[in-house]
Enzyme design. Sequence first.
Site, PDB file in Angstrom:
ATOM      1  N   ASN A 149       0.867  -1.185   0.000  1.00 53.86           N
ATOM      2  CA  ASN A 149       0.000   0.000   0.000  1.00 53.86           C
ATOM      3  C   ASN A 149       0.905   1.238   0.000  1.00 53.86           C
ATOM      4  OD1 ASN A 149       0.479   1.007   2.821  1.00 53.86           O
ATOM      5  ND2 ASN A 149      -0.176  -1.079   3.262  1.00 53.86           N
ATOM      6  N   ASP A 164      -3.249  -6.665   5.575  1.00 57.57           N
ATOM      7  CA  ASP A 164      -4.027  -7.654   6.328  1.00 57.57           C
ATOM      8  C   ASP A 164      -3.887  -9.051   5.734  1.00 57.57           C
ATOM      9  OD1 ASP A 164      -5.076  -5.881   8.208  1.00 57.57           O
ATOM     10  OD2 ASP A 164      -6.589  -5.190   6.783  1.00 57.57           O
ATOM     11  N   LYS A 213       9.686 -16.601 -11.049  1.00 55.96           N
ATOM     12  CA  LYS A 213       8.779 -15.565 -11.543  1.00 55.96           C
ATOM     13  C   LYS A 213       7.576 -16.190 -12.260  1.00 55.96           C
ATOM     14  CE  LYS A 213       8.624 -11.844 -14.854  1.00 55.96           C
ATOM     15  NZ  LYS A 213       9.174 -11.421 -16.119  1.00 55.96           N
ATOM     16  N   PRO A 235      -0.976 -11.876  10.548  1.00 50.12           N
ATOM     17  CA  PRO A 235      -1.250 -11.594  11.970  1.00 50.12           C
ATOM     18  C   PRO A 235      -1.522 -10.106  12.168  1.00 50.12           C
ATOM     19  CG  PRO A 235       1.091 -12.002  11.615  1.00 50.12           C
ATOM     20  CD  PRO A 235       0.412 -12.267  10.305  1.00 50.12           C
ATOM     21  N   ASP A 236      -2.318  -9.795  13.182  1.00 51.78           N
ATOM     22  CA  ASP A 236      -2.622  -8.394  13.511  1.00 51.78           C
ATOM     23  C   ASP A 236      -1.691  -7.966  14.650  1.00 51.78           C
ATOM     24  OD1 ASP A 236      -3.851  -6.047  14.755  1.00 51.78           O
ATOM     25  OD2 ASP A 236      -5.489  -6.439  13.357  1.00 51.78           O
ATOM     26  N   PHE A 263      -4.100   3.168  15.238  1.00 52.61           N
ATOM     27  CA  PHE A 263      -4.639   4.059  14.214  1.00 52.61           C
ATOM     28  C   PHE A 263      -5.796   3.343  13.530  1.00 52.61           C
ATOM     29  CE2 PHE A 263      -2.228   7.972  13.384  1.00 52.61           C
ATOM     30  CZ  PHE A 263      -1.306   7.856  14.403  1.00 52.61           C
ATOM     31  N   LYS A 308     -12.228  -0.123  16.665  1.00 55.57           N
ATOM     32  CA  LYS A 308     -10.883  -0.709  16.824  1.00 55.57           C
ATOM     33  C   LYS A 308     -10.365  -0.549  18.251  1.00 55.57           C
ATOM     34  CE  LYS A 308     -10.269  -0.535  11.946  1.00 55.57           C
ATOM     35  NZ  LYS A 308      -9.938   0.203  10.745  1.00 55.57           N
TER      36      LYS A 308
HETATM   37  N1  CTP Z   1      -2.811  -3.255  12.356  1.00 53.82           N
HETATM   38  C1  CTP Z   1      -1.845  -4.130  12.727  1.00 53.82           C
HETATM   39  N2  CTP Z   1      -1.725  -5.321  12.085  1.00 53.82           N
HETATM   40  C2  CTP Z   1      -2.555  -5.635  11.079  1.00 53.82           C
HETATM   41  C3  CTP Z   1      -3.548  -4.735  10.675  1.00 53.82           C
HETATM   42  C4  CTP Z   1      -3.654  -3.542  11.333  1.00 53.82           C
HETATM   43  O1  CTP Z   1      -1.072  -3.827  13.650  1.00 53.82           O
HETATM   44  N3  CTP Z   1      -2.421  -6.808  10.458  1.00 53.82           N
HETATM   45  C5  CTP Z   1      -2.975  -1.999  13.130  1.00 53.82           C
HETATM   46  C6  CTP Z   1      -2.612  -0.742  12.365  1.00 53.82           C
HETATM   47  O2  CTP Z   1      -1.252  -0.405  12.569  1.00 53.82           O
HETATM   48  C7  CTP Z   1      -3.539   0.268  13.015  1.00 53.82           C
HETATM   49  C8  CTP Z   1      -4.769  -0.552  13.380  1.00 53.82           C
HETATM   50  O3  CTP Z   1      -4.321  -1.887  13.448  1.00 53.82           O
HETATM   51  O4  CTP Z   1      -2.996   0.759  14.224  1.00 53.82           O
HETATM   52  C9  CTP Z   1      -5.927  -0.451  12.432  1.00 53.82           C
HETATM   53  O5  CTP Z   1      -5.496  -0.706  11.130  1.00 53.82           O
HETATM   54  P1  CTP Z   1      -6.515  -0.519   9.903  1.00 53.82           P
HETATM   55  O6  CTP Z   1      -5.774  -0.851   8.644  1.00 53.82           O
HETATM   56  O7  CTP Z   1      -7.204   0.797  10.001  1.00 53.82           O
HETATM   57  O8  CTP Z   1      -7.628  -1.565  10.202  1.00 53.82           O
HETATM   58  P2  CTP Z   1      -7.702  -3.111  10.122  1.00 53.82           P
HETATM   59  O9  CTP Z   1      -7.446  -3.656  11.478  1.00 53.82           O
HETATM   60  O10 CTP Z   1      -6.843  -3.633   9.039  1.00 53.82           O
HETATM   61  O11 CTP Z   1      -9.240  -3.331   9.808  1.00 53.82           O
HETATM   62  P3  CTP Z   1     -10.084  -2.906   8.505  1.00 53.82           P
HETATM   63  O12 CTP Z   1      -9.187  -3.194   7.331  1.00 53.82           O
HETATM   64  O13 CTP Z   1     -11.265  -3.809   8.605  1.00 53.82           O
HETATM   65  O14 CTP Z   1     -10.434  -1.464   8.652  1.00 53.82           O
END
Ligand code: CTP
Length: 404
Positions: free
Chosen positions: A220, A289, A299, A316-317, A335, A349
Amino acid sequence: MLRPADFRHFTGRRAHLGLSGSVACLKAASLVRELIGAGASVGATLTRAASRFVTPLSLEALGAAPVYGAMYPEAGDPPAPDIYGHLEPAQNADCLVIAPATANVLAKLAHGLADDMLSAQALAFGGPVVAAPAMNPRMWDAPATRENVAKLASRGVILVGPVAGGVACGEEGAGRMAEVEAIAWTVLRAMASRDLDGTRVLLTMGPTREWFDPVRFWSNPSSGTMGAALAVSAWLRGARVTAVCGPGCPSLPEGIDRVDVETARDMHKAATDLWPEADVGVCAAAVADFRPRPHEGGKLKKAGRSELELTLEANPDVLASLGGSRREGQKLVGFAAESGDPAAGARDKLQRKGCDMVVGNAVSAFGSADNAVVLVDGHGRVEQWPSLPKTEVAWRIWDHVSLL
Ligand code: CTP
């Protein structure tokens, strides 16, 4: 890239710049501009040798006032701005920065000599002193200089550089004055309010990159600017900062520990390993995500296809993992990047990921220098801020963290 002058939070602070005789004076003069850009005021002193390289007028034109020269001006010298000039920095300045600092000036400082304006001002100065040495590498390596530098460091003088490279005389080695930005960061930190002194901050920032084959990845457009602004603000205010940086994040002052990672899984591992040692965690990274299931066998060839289906697997989140493994007293800030209502996304969140505060912003903030955010915290406070430079948003977020 963030510059010291982007942090305009130093109004009312004053630095005094001492320049001694080196060609690095030409570079050091621009320190005046960098510090004034950050809101500080700057006075200056040129040793007699320094005034062979730059003139008082050059420093005045860059914004320094007053500019001191010889303690006892002779015919042809500019008049002294103040007969007690040797005490003025001690009375008015929050930081004395000597850049360039020659071997001779370091020796005078180490031994308490006060035989010219700059060394007398330094002896009288009780606040933080930053010195940026510049000299021939043999002079830097000389036992006398080594002893003087060790003595100054043990007294709390903050040394920046020198750095390795070619020096003016054509020799190579450690002796070049550090870059102006590195010196300016150190001066700003020495002058800052230090309300985060000793706080251990862990930050994630920037995008992650999820490889599909050796030449393609899923990612991104995050530039890491918001995270970098948070890292620098915390560090300037005294925090010990570790930044886990995705690809392409801006450079950071050297005092910040930086861990470069590429994928979400790398970021997750680095952040969860570091979390037990942190007091505050801030997840500003735009983590992917999902990651494409990698193509096996090098390739991916077009092979006449008119379309291509990718299978994505969940990553993982990071924030949720930190939220799920918090110890007593740790604070956690996330964020929320939203294309819909940022406040609603931030509230959701906050609950889901176990945070104390979530900063909601529009996805359009990616790559921009400004950001309009909404803050939602665990005490039910909601604050909508107007569009502000990310450096200002970062500074205010740290003000808010102390309320959590
Ligand atoms: N985040 C993270 N790890 C991920 C996804 C998100 O640590 N795999 C953290 C981001 O750094 C941010 C927060 O989670 O602090 C929210 O990220 P955002 O992209 O807004 O949301 P998502 O959790 O990905 O949910 P959605 O895409 O459904 O809005």
